[in-house]
Design a protein around this motif. Structure first.
Motif, PDB file in Angstrom:
ATOM      1  N   CYS A 299       0.822  -1.205   0.000  1.00 41.38           N
ATOM      2  CA  CYS A 299       0.000   0.000   0.000  1.00 41.38           C
ATOM      3  C   CYS A 299       0.861   1.263   0.000  1.00 41.38           C
ATOM      4  CB  CYS A 299      -0.966   0.057   1.180  1.00 41.38           C
ATOM      5  SG  CYS A 299      -2.230  -1.230   1.173  1.00 41.38           S
ATOM      6  N   GLY A 300       0.242   2.323  -0.444  1.00 40.16           N
ATOM      7  CA  GLY A 300       0.886   3.625  -0.441  1.00 40.16           C
ATOM      8  C   GLY A 300      -0.158   4.674  -0.764  1.00 40.16           C
ATOM      9  N   PHE A 301       0.126   5.914  -0.376  1.00 41.83           N
ATOM     10  CA  PHE A 301      -0.833   6.974  -0.683  1.00 41.83           C
ATOM     11  C   PHE A 301      -0.099   8.302  -0.852  1.00 41.83           C
ATOM     12  CE2 PHE A 301      -0.656   6.913   3.994  1.00 41.83           C
ATOM     13  CZ  PHE A 301      -0.502   8.250   4.311  1.00 41.83           C
TER      14      PHE A 301
ATOM     15  N   GLY B 148       0.860  -0.951  -4.310  1.00 45.07           N
ATOM     16  CA  GLY B 148      -0.515  -1.416  -4.186  1.00 45.07           C
ATOM     17  C   GLY B 148      -1.084  -1.770  -5.539  1.00 45.07           C
ATOM     18  N   PRO B 149      -0.856  -2.967  -6.024  1.00 45.16           N
ATOM     19  CA  PRO B 149      -1.297  -3.342  -7.367  1.00 45.16           C
ATOM     20  C   PRO B 149      -2.776  -3.675  -7.488  1.00 45.16           C
ATOM     21  CG  PRO B 149      -0.168  -5.191  -6.329  1.00 45.16           C
ATOM     22  CD  PRO B 149      -0.039  -4.033  -5.384  1.00 45.16           C
ATOM     23  N   ASP B 150      -3.496  -3.785  -6.361  1.00 44.17           N
ATOM     24  CA  ASP B 150      -4.871  -4.304  -6.400  1.00 44.17           C
ATOM     25  C   ASP B 150      -5.940  -3.245  -6.617  1.00 44.17           C
ATOM     26  OD1 ASP B 150      -3.908  -6.897  -5.955  1.00 44.17           O
ATOM     27  OD2 ASP B 150      -3.903  -6.589  -3.790  1.00 44.17           O
ATOM     28  N   SER B 151      -5.650  -2.016  -6.280  1.00 42.47           N
ATOM     29  CA  SER B 151      -6.650  -0.963  -6.426  1.00 42.47           C
ATOM     30  C   SER B 151      -5.964   0.391  -6.415  1.00 42.47           C
ATOM     31  CB  SER B 151      -7.678  -1.035  -5.287  1.00 42.47           C
ATOM     32  OG  SER B 151      -8.517   0.107  -5.276  1.00 42.47           O
ATOM     33  N   HIS B 152      -6.352   1.264  -7.355  1.00 38.79           N
ATOM     34  CA  HIS B 152      -5.880   2.647  -7.381  1.00 38.79           C
ATOM     35  C   HIS B 152      -7.118   3.538  -7.393  1.00 38.79           C
ATOM     36  CE1 HIS B 152      -2.131   0.976  -9.665  1.00 38.79           C
ATOM     37  NE2 HIS B 152      -2.073   0.735  -8.366  1.00 38.79           N
ATOM     38  N   ARG B 153      -7.347   4.219  -6.278  1.00 39.34           N
ATOM     39  CA  ARG B 153      -8.554   5.027  -6.173  1.00 39.34           C
ATOM     40  C   ARG B 153      -8.244   6.385  -5.559  1.00 39.34           C
ATOM     41  NH1 ARG B 153     -13.422   2.143  -3.294  1.00 39.34           N
ATOM     42  NH2 ARG B 153     -14.389   4.046  -4.058  1.00 39.34           N
ATOM     43  N   GLY B 154      -9.057   7.355  -5.933  1.00 35.07           N
ATOM     44  CA  GLY B 154      -8.869   8.703  -5.419  1.00 35.07           C
ATOM     45  C   GLY B 154     -10.103   9.216  -4.707  1.00 35.07           C
ATOM     46  N   TRP B 155      -9.923  10.322  -3.989  1.00 39.27           N
ATOM     47  CA  TRP B 155     -11.021  10.990  -3.273  1.00 39.27           C
ATOM     48  C   TRP B 155     -10.725  12.476  -3.239  1.00 39.27           C
ATOM     49  CZ3 TRP B 155     -10.897  14.076   1.080  1.00 39.27           C
ATOM     50  CH2 TRP B 155     -12.136  14.379   1.683  1.00 39.27           C
TER      51      TRP B 155
ATOM     52  N   GLU C 142      -7.227  16.403  -1.578  1.00 38.21           N
ATOM     53  CA  GLU C 142      -7.195  15.304  -2.547  1.00 38.21           C
ATOM     54  C   GLU C 142      -6.371  14.152  -1.980  1.00 38.21           C
ATOM     55  OE1 GLU C 142      -6.671  16.663  -6.821  1.00 38.21           O
ATOM     56  OE2 GLU C 142      -5.880  18.386  -5.722  1.00 38.21           O
ATOM     57  N   LEU C 143      -6.847  12.937  -2.205  1.00 40.58           N
ATOM     58  CA  LEU C 143      -6.142  11.739  -1.770  1.00 40.58           C
ATOM     59  C   LEU C 143      -6.112  10.728  -2.914  1.00 40.58           C
ATOM     60  CD1 LEU C 143      -7.846  11.185   1.728  1.00 40.58           C
ATOM     61  CD2 LEU C 143      -5.608  12.229   1.318  1.00 40.58           C
ATOM     62  N   LEU C 144      -5.030   9.968  -2.973  1.00 44.05           N
ATOM     63  CA  LEU C 144      -4.913   8.867  -3.934  1.00 44.05           C
ATOM     64  C   LEU C 144      -4.265   7.694  -3.216  1.00 44.05           C
ATOM     65  CD1 LEU C 144      -5.185   7.823  -6.876  1.00 44.05           C
ATOM     66  CD2 LEU C 144      -2.859   8.679  -7.259  1.00 44.05           C
ATOM     67  N   HIS C 145      -4.870   6.523  -3.323  1.00 41.36           N
ATOM     68  CA  HIS C 145      -4.387   5.344  -2.596  1.00 41.36           C
ATOM     69  C   HIS C 145      -4.149   4.188  -3.556  1.00 41.36           C
ATOM     70  CE1 HIS C 145      -4.595   1.775   0.083  1.00 41.36           C
ATOM     71  NE2 HIS C 145      -4.042   2.600   0.961  1.00 41.36           N
ATOM     72  N   ALA C 146      -3.029   3.497  -3.357  1.00 41.17           N
ATOM     73  CA  ALA C 146      -2.711   2.273  -4.095  1.00 41.17           C
ATOM     74  C   ALA C 146      -2.707   1.130  -3.083  1.00 41.17           C
ATOM     75  CB  ALA C 146      -1.348   2.390  -4.781  1.00 41.17           C
ATOM     76  N   ARG C 147      -3.563   0.136  -3.303  1.00 38.20           N
ATOM     77  CA  ARG C 147      -3.809  -0.868  -2.271  1.00 38.20           C
ATOM     78  C   ARG C 147      -3.255  -2.245  -2.611  1.00 38.20           C
ATOM     79  NH1 ARG C 147      -9.335  -3.808  -0.179  1.00 38.20           N
ATOM     80  NH2 ARG C 147      -8.529  -4.412   1.854  1.00 38.20           N
ATOM     81  N   LEU C 148      -2.575  -2.835  -1.626  1.00 38.81           N
ATOM     82  CA  LEU C 148      -2.273  -4.259  -1.621  1.00 38.81           C
ATOM     83  C   LEU C 148      -3.294  -4.893  -0.692  1.00 38.81           C
ATOM     84  CD1 LEU C 148      -0.269  -6.588  -2.430  1.00 38.81           C
ATOM     85  CD2 LEU C 148       0.894  -6.140  -0.262  1.00 38.81           C
ATOM     86  N   ALA C 149      -4.247  -5.602  -1.241  1.00 38.83           N
ATOM     87  CA  ALA C 149      -5.395  -6.077  -0.462  1.00 38.83           C
ATOM     88  C   ALA C 149      -5.025  -7.325   0.332  1.00 38.83           C
ATOM     89  CB  ALA C 149      -6.569  -6.366  -1.387  1.00 38.83           C
ATOM     90  N   ILE C 150      -4.908  -7.165   1.644  1.00 37.50           N
ATOM     91  CA  ILE C 150      -4.604  -8.274   2.542  1.00 37.50           C
ATOM     92  C   ILE C 150      -5.767  -8.498   3.504  1.00 37.50           C
ATOM     93  CG2 ILE C 150      -3.049  -9.124   4.334  1.00 37.50           C
ATOM     94  CD1 ILE C 150      -1.726  -9.069   1.626  1.00 37.50           C
ATOM     95  N   VAL C 151      -6.154  -7.451   4.235  1.00 38.87           N
ATOM     96  CA  VAL C 151      -7.264  -7.540   5.189  1.00 38.87           C
ATOM     97  C   VAL C 151      -8.549  -7.143   4.477  1.00 38.87           C
ATOM     98  CG1 VAL C 151      -8.170  -6.725   7.387  1.00 38.87           C
ATOM     99  CG2 VAL C 151      -5.696  -6.975   7.077  1.00 38.87           C
TER     100      VAL C 151
ATOM    101  N   GLY D 288       5.274  -5.351  -4.019  1.00 42.72           N
ATOM    102  CA  GLY D 288       3.942  -5.828  -3.680  1.00 42.72           C
ATOM    103  C   GLY D 288       3.936  -6.922  -2.637  1.00 42.72           C
ATOM    104  N   VAL D 289       4.889  -6.856  -1.696  1.00 43.15           N
ATOM    105  CA  VAL D 289       5.013  -7.859  -0.640  1.00 43.15           C
ATOM    106  C   VAL D 289       4.918  -7.167   0.710  1.00 43.15           C
ATOM    107  CG1 VAL D 289       6.597  -9.501   0.473  1.00 43.15           C
ATOM    108  CG2 VAL D 289       6.400  -9.449  -2.021  1.00 43.15           C
ATOM    109  N   GLU D 290       4.198  -7.771   1.639  1.00 47.00           N
ATOM    110  CA  GLU D 290       4.117  -7.250   2.996  1.00 47.00           C
ATOM    111  C   GLU D 290       5.062  -8.014   3.901  1.00 47.00           C
ATOM    112  OE1 GLU D 290       0.919  -7.172   6.644  1.00 47.00           O
ATOM    113  OE2 GLU D 290       0.193  -6.625   4.646  1.00 47.00           O
TER     114      GLU D 290
END
Length: 568
Positions: free
Chosen positions: A2-4, A31-38, A46-55, A425-427
Motif C-alpha cells: 500500500c501507499g498513498f 498497491g497493485p490491487d486498487s488505485h482510487r482517489g477521493w 485530494e487523496l490517492l491510494h494504491a492498495r495491496l489487499a490483505i485484510v 507488492g510484498v508485505e
C-alpha cells in the motif's frame, strides 16, 4: 504494501495543479490491487491510494475509505494487527466491512486522536475530518512505514514516497546539501531529513494536525503509555518475552493462513519461525535465504529440522548483474547506498512466489541489542537520571546505542526493508518489532538483556537447550559477494550506471582513480573502491528517477490524461 499521496490546495487557487495520478508511476507497485482517489466536496483536499489487499479483499474495503455521514475519510499504508480486538470494543459503530481501515475511523470517532495510541501494528495514515476542517497525519511509534510531508508552491503534499510527491507537484525541488552530505557519510539519508528541500519525514509516533490550507497547527503523539511495574528478575523477564513474542506472532498470522518465514539460520529469524510453527500448527513454509558457498544455509536447514517446518530453498541469483542492479535501485525512493539492499531485493523477488506476506526476523539486534559487545551499549558515566517506563530509551544506554536503535533503525533498516518488499507488492511482517515487545525490552536493565554476558542474551535464551555452536555463532547475513562476482566480467555495465555529474558532485570525497569519466575507470580501481562506486551508482539512479518524477505530469497532460481519473 500500500501507499498513498495527498494534497491540500493552498490559497493560490488560480494555479493549475497536476493530477495526483501522476504519482502512480512511483506509487502503483506498492498497491497493485486498487488505485482510487477521493476529493473533498470543496475540492481542497485530494487523496490517492494504491492498495495491496490483505485484510478484507472485498472492493468495499478499498481506500480512501469514507464515512460520508460523519465526514471522515482515511487512507492507510500498513497493517493494524489488533484491529479485531479493537473492533470488539467499538460496538456502537455500524461496520460495513471487515477491514482494519474502518476500525481506525470508528476508533477516531470514539476516542479522538488518543485512540491512535491503541493501535498495534505498522502504519502511516491520514485522517481527513471535514467537520473540523482538519487533516491529521500519523506514523507508528517505531517508524516502520514511511510518511513524508512537503510544502511546495503554497500547497501541502504528504504520502509514502518522495518521488510520488514530486510527481504530484509537477516541479523539481532543489537538493538539500546537508542531507546529501549525510547520505555520502552513511550510505542512506538520515531518518529525520529528506534529500529534497521543503520536505521532511513525519517522525515515528508523531501526529501532525494540518488546517484546511495545509498549515501545521499542532503536534501530538500516538506513542502508547507503558507501565512496566516493579523490576523483575531474569526468569520473569524470559517468561514475559515468551508471552509477548507469542502474542506478536499470533497477531501477524491473522489473515495469513499459509505463513512464510524468511529463515536465514540466525537467532532472530529462528525465534520467529519457532513461534510461527507453534501458533500455526506446522502448516507454514519457510524459505532458505542463503546463497550457496556460505554457512547460513546449513544452519537454516538445522533450524528448520529442529523446529519441524518444511524448508523451501530459493536462490537469489542474478543472470545479468547490471540489469538486476538497475532494477533493484529503481525500487528505491531516496538512494540507498548500502550494498546489502541488492541481495535482499533479489531474495524477496524469489520468495514472493510463495506468498504476499513474509515473516522476518528484522529488529532483533535493535530490540535485544545484538550488535558489537555488551559494553558498547552501556554509557561509561551515568548522568544519574532514572529510567522512564513509557517505552523511551533507558538512561544507561550509550549514545552509540541510542543512535543504533533509533536513527539507524529507521533510516537504514526500515527503509531498506520497506523498499525491497513493499515496492514488489510484498508485505514484510516483523514480530520482533511489535510495540509491546519493544517497550518491554526498553524497561529492562543490561544485566537482564545481556544475560550470560552476551549480546542479545535474552533473545538467545528463547532457544533454550539449542547447542552453543548454533546460538553463539557469528551471523553472516544475506551473503552475496557482489564485488567478486562482478569483477569476473570486468564490471560489465557498471560504469554506465554512474554519470559524470555525480562524479563531479562528490569529487572531493573520491580517490583520484575515480575522478575521471566513469567509462575510463579501471576494473581494479572499481574493485578496490566498490562501496564508493555503489554509492555513486545509487545516487545517479536517484537523480534519473527525480528527473522523471518532475516531468511526468507534463507528459500525462500532453497525452490528455483526464483529470476525472482521481474521482474514484
Amino acid at each position: 504494501m500500500c501507499g498513498f499521496v495527498g494534497r491540500i490546495n493552498g490559497q493560490a487557487e488560480h494555479r493549475l495543479r497536476p493530477s495526483l495520478t501522476a504519482s502512480l508511476q512511483f506509487l502503483g507497485r506498492r498497491g497493485p490491487d486498487s488505485h482510487r482517489g477521493w476529493m473533498s466536496p470543496d475540492r481542497n483536499i485530494e487523496l490517492l491510494h494504491a492498495r495491496l489487499a490483505i485484510v478484507d479483499t472485498d472492493s468495499r474495503a478499498h481506500q480512501p475509505f469514507t464515512d460520508a455521514a460523519r465526514g471522515i475519510t482515511v487512507v492507510l499504508n500498513g497493517e493494524i494487527y489488533n484491529y479485531r480486538e479493537l473492533r470488539s470494543h467499538l460496538s456502537g459503530y455500524s461496520f460495513r466491512t471487515e477491514s482494519d481501515t474502518e476500525v481506525i475511523i470508528a476508533l477516531y470517532l470514539a476516542e479522538g486522536l488518543e485512540g491512535l495510541k491503541l493501535l498495534r501494528g505498522m502504519f502511516a495514515l491520514c485522517i481527513v475530518d471535514e467537520n473540523k476542517r482538519r487533516v491529521y497525519l500519523a506514523r507508528d511509534p517505531i517508524g516502520k512505514k514511511p510518511l513524508f510531508i512537503a510544502q511546495w508552491s503554497g500547497d501541502c503534499y504528504f504520502g509514502s514516497s518522495i518521488l510520488a510527491l514530486v510527481a504530484a507537484s509537477g516541479s523539481r525541488p532543489p537538493i538539500s546539501s546537508t542531507a546529501r552530505e549525510g547520505y555520502w557519510k552513511d550510505a542512506h539519508v538520515a531518518s529525520d531529513e529528506s534529500l529534497v528541500e521543503g520536505c521532511r519525514p513525519v517522525r515515528p509516533g508523531e501526529i501532525l494536525e494540518l488546517d484546511w490550507e495545509g498549515i501545521e497547527r499542532a503536534t501530538y503523539s500516538c506513542i502508547p503509555s507503558f507501565n512496566s511495574g516493579p523490576a523483575i528478575d531474569l526468569k520473569d523477564a524470559q517468561e514475559q518475552v515468551t508471552e509477548l513474542l507469542q502474542q506478536s506472532v499470533r497477531r501477524r498470522l491473522l489473515n495469513n493462513p499459509n505463513p512464510v518465514a524468511l529463515l536465514s539460520g540466525g537467532i532472530d529469524s529462528t525465534v520467529v519461525t519457532k513461534y510461527m510453527q507453534a501458533v500455526a500448527g506446522g502448516s507454514a513454509i519457510t524459505l532458505g535465504s542463503v546463497i550457496p558457498g556460505t554457512q547460513d544455509e546449513k544452519f537454516a536447514r538445522e533450524a528448520a529440522q529442529r523446529i519441524q517446518v518444511p524448508l523451501q530453498t530459493v536462490r537469489a541469483r542474478s543472470a545479468n548483474l547490471a540489469e538486476d542492479v538497475t532494477w533493484a535501485m529503481n525500487l528505491q525512493d531516496e538512494p540507498l547506498g548500502m550494498i546489502s539492499f541488492f541481495p535482499l531485493a533479489l531474495l524477496i523477488r524469489a520468495a514472493k512466489d510463495y506468498g504476499r506476506i513474509l515473516l522476518t526476523g528484522d529488529g532483533g539486534d535493535e530490540v535485544f541489542l545484538g550488535y558489537g559487545q555488551p559494553e558498547d551499549w552501556v554509557q561509561q558515566s551515568s548522568n544519574g537520571s532514572k529510567p522512564r517506563h513509557d517505552g523511551s530509551l533507558p538512561y544507561w544506554m550509550s549514545d552509540w546505542g541510542k543512535r543504533t536503535v533509533t536513527s539507524s533503525l529507521v533510516g537504514h533498516m526500515f527503509t531498506k526493508l520497506d523498499r525491497a518488499a513493499a515496492e514488489q507488492g510484498v508485505e514484510a511482517r516483523c514480530p520482533l518489532l511489535d510495540w509491546d515487545v519493544v517497550a518491554f525490552a526498553r524497561t529492562l536493565g543490561p544485566e537482564v538483556l545481556f544475560c550470560g554476558g552476551r549480546t542479545k542474551g535474552l533473545l538467545k535464551a528463547q532457544l533454550g537447550d539449542w547447542p552453543a555452536r548454533f546460538v553463539n555463532r557469528r551471523k553472516i547475513g544475506f551473503a552475496y559477494n557482489l564485488r567478486w562476482s562482478w569483477y569476473v566480467s570486468r564490471f560489465e555495465g557498471l560504469r554506465e550506471m554512474v554519470d559524470r555529474d555525480t562524479v563531479d558532485l562528490f569529487a572531493t570525497q573520491l580517490p583520484s582513480e575515480l575522478r575521471s569519466e566513469p567509462g575510463r575507470w579501471k576494473s581494479l580501481a572499481i574493485f578496490r573502491n566498490f562501496p564508493t562506486v555503489w554509492k555513486l551508482a545509487a545516487w545517479s539512479s536517484f537523480e534519473e528517477r527525480l528527473r522523471e518524477a518532475s516531468s511526468i505530469s507534463q507528459r500525462l497532460e500532453s497525452q490528455s490524461q483526464p483529470r476525472a481519473a482521481l474521482a474514484g
